[in-house]
Write a protein that holds these residues in place. Structure first.
Motif, short mmCIF file in Angstrom:
data_model
loop_
_atom_site.label_atom_id
_atom_site.label_comp_id
_atom_site.label_asym_id
_atom_site.label_seq_id
_atom_site.Cartn_x
_atom_site.Cartn_y
_atom_site.Cartn_z
N PHE A 51 39.10 25.04 21.66
CA PHE A 51 38.06 24.41 22.48
C PHE A 51 36.74 24.44 21.71
CE2 PHE A 51 34.56 24.92 25.55
CZ PHE A 51 34.74 23.78 26.32
N LEU A 52 36.04 23.32 21.72
CA LEU A 52 34.73 23.22 21.08
C LEU A 52 33.66 22.97 22.12
CD1 LEU A 52 35.53 20.75 18.14
CD2 LEU A 52 35.87 23.24 18.23
N TYR A 53 32.52 23.61 21.92
CA TYR A 53 31.33 23.33 22.72
C TYR A 53 30.20 23.03 21.75
CZ TYR A 53 27.41 23.79 25.92
OH TYR A 53 26.27 23.54 26.66
N GLU A 54 29.71 21.79 21.81
CA GLU A 54 28.69 21.34 20.86
C GLU A 54 27.46 20.86 21.63
OE1 GLU A 54 30.50 18.43 18.12
OE2 GLU A 54 32.42 19.10 18.90
N VAL A 55 26.28 21.14 21.09
CA VAL A 55 25.04 20.68 21.70
C VAL A 55 24.22 19.97 20.63
CG1 VAL A 55 22.89 21.35 22.86
CG2 VAL A 55 25.02 22.56 23.38
N TYR A 56 23.76 18.77 20.98
CA TYR A 56 22.96 17.92 20.09
C TYR A 56 21.66 17.57 20.79
CZ TYR A 56 27.35 17.49 17.60
OH TYR A 56 28.50 17.78 16.90
N ASP A 57 20.68 17.14 20.01
CA ASP A 57 19.41 16.72 20.58
C ASP A 57 19.59 15.54 21.53
OD1 ASP A 57 17.96 18.64 19.21
OD2 ASP A 57 17.33 17.27 17.62
N ASP A 58 20.47 14.62 21.14
CA ASP A 58 20.69 13.40 21.92
C ASP A 58 21.98 12.73 21.47
OD1 ASP A 58 19.95 12.23 19.43
OD2 ASP A 58 17.88 12.04 20.08
N ALA A 59 22.33 11.63 22.13
CA ALA A 59 23.57 10.93 21.80
C ALA A 59 23.55 10.39 20.37
CB ALA A 59 23.81 9.78 22.78
N ALA A 60 22.39 9.98 19.89
CA ALA A 60 22.27 9.48 18.52
C ALA A 60 22.61 10.57 17.50
CB ALA A 60 20.88 8.92 18.27
N SER A 61 22.22 11.80 17.79
CA SER A 61 22.55 12.92 16.90
C SER A 61 24.05 13.16 16.85
CB SER A 61 21.84 14.19 17.35
OG SER A 61 20.45 14.05 17.26
N PHE A 62 24.72 13.01 18.00
CA PHE A 62 26.18 13.14 18.01
C PHE A 62 26.83 12.00 17.24
CE2 PHE A 62 30.30 12.30 20.21
CZ PHE A 62 30.99 13.37 19.66
N GLU A 63 26.34 10.80 17.39
CA GLU A 63 26.87 9.66 16.63
C GLU A 63 26.70 9.88 15.14
OE1 GLU A 63 28.72 7.10 17.66
OE2 GLU A 63 28.65 7.98 19.66
N ALA A 64 25.56 10.45 14.73
CA ALA A 64 25.34 10.77 13.32
C ALA A 64 26.37 11.80 12.85
CB ALA A 64 23.91 11.29 13.11
N HIS A 65 26.70 12.75 13.71
CA HIS A 65 27.74 13.74 13.38
C HIS A 65 29.07 13.04 13.09
CE1 HIS A 65 30.52 17.09 13.71
NE2 HIS A 65 31.11 16.48 14.73
N LEU A 66 29.44 12.09 13.96
CA LEU A 66 30.71 11.38 13.79
C LEU A 66 30.74 10.55 12.51
CD1 LEU A 66 31.38 10.17 17.44
CD2 LEU A 66 32.33 12.18 16.27
N GLU A 67 29.59 10.16 12.01
CA GLU A 67 29.50 9.35 10.78
C GLU A 67 29.32 10.20 9.52
OE1 GLU A 67 30.11 6.11 10.54
OE2 GLU A 67 30.60 6.20 12.67
N SER A 68 29.14 11.50 9.68
CA SER A 68 28.90 12.36 8.52
C SER A 68 30.15 12.47 7.64
CB SER A 68 28.45 13.76 8.97
OG SER A 68 29.53 14.44 9.60
#
Length: 95
Positions: A51-68
Motif C-alpha cells: 500500500f502506498l500513501y503519497e501527498v503532493y502539492d497539487d494534481a499537477a505535481s502528481f502528473e509530473a511524478h507520473l512523467e518522471s
C-alpha cells in the motif's frame, strides 16, 4: 494538498524483488520532485499486498511524478510483478 493511495496485489513470490524497487521509487520522488511531500510504502498482513500513501502539492505535481524518468523506469520494471493495482486520488477539502 493532493493525496494518492495505491494498493498493489503482487503475483506470488515477487515481493522481495518488488519492494526494493518500490522503496527506491519513493525515495527518488521525495528527493527529486519538489511537489512530492510524503511517500509512504506499507506492507500488508498478506505478503502480496503493498500500500502506498503519497501527498503532493497539487494534481499537477502528481502528473509530473507520473512523467518522471524514475517513475517510468520503475513502472516498466514491475509491470509483470503486479496482479492488480488500485489507484485512488483525493483532493483536500478546504474549510
Amino acid at each position: 494538498m493532493f493525496a494518492v493511495t495505491v494498493t498493489f496485489t503482487l503475483k506470488p513470490g515477487v515481493r522481495e524483488v518488488f519492494l526494493p524497487l518500490m522503496i527506491e521509487n519513493a525515495a527518488s520522488s521525495l528527493r527529486n520532485e519538489p511537489g512530492c511531500r510524503q511517500f509512504d510504502v506499507c506492507v500488508g498482513d498478506e505478503s502480496q499486498t503493498v500500500f502506498l500513501y503519497e501527498v503532493y502539492d497539487d494534481a499537477a505535481s502528481f502528473e509530473a511524478h507520473l512523467e518522471s524518468a524514475h517513475f517510468k523506469s520503475f513502472d516498466t520494471a514491475v509491470a509483470d510483478m503486479i496482479a492488480n493495482k488500485t489507484v485512488v486520488l483525493f483532493s483536500e477539502v478546504i474549510r
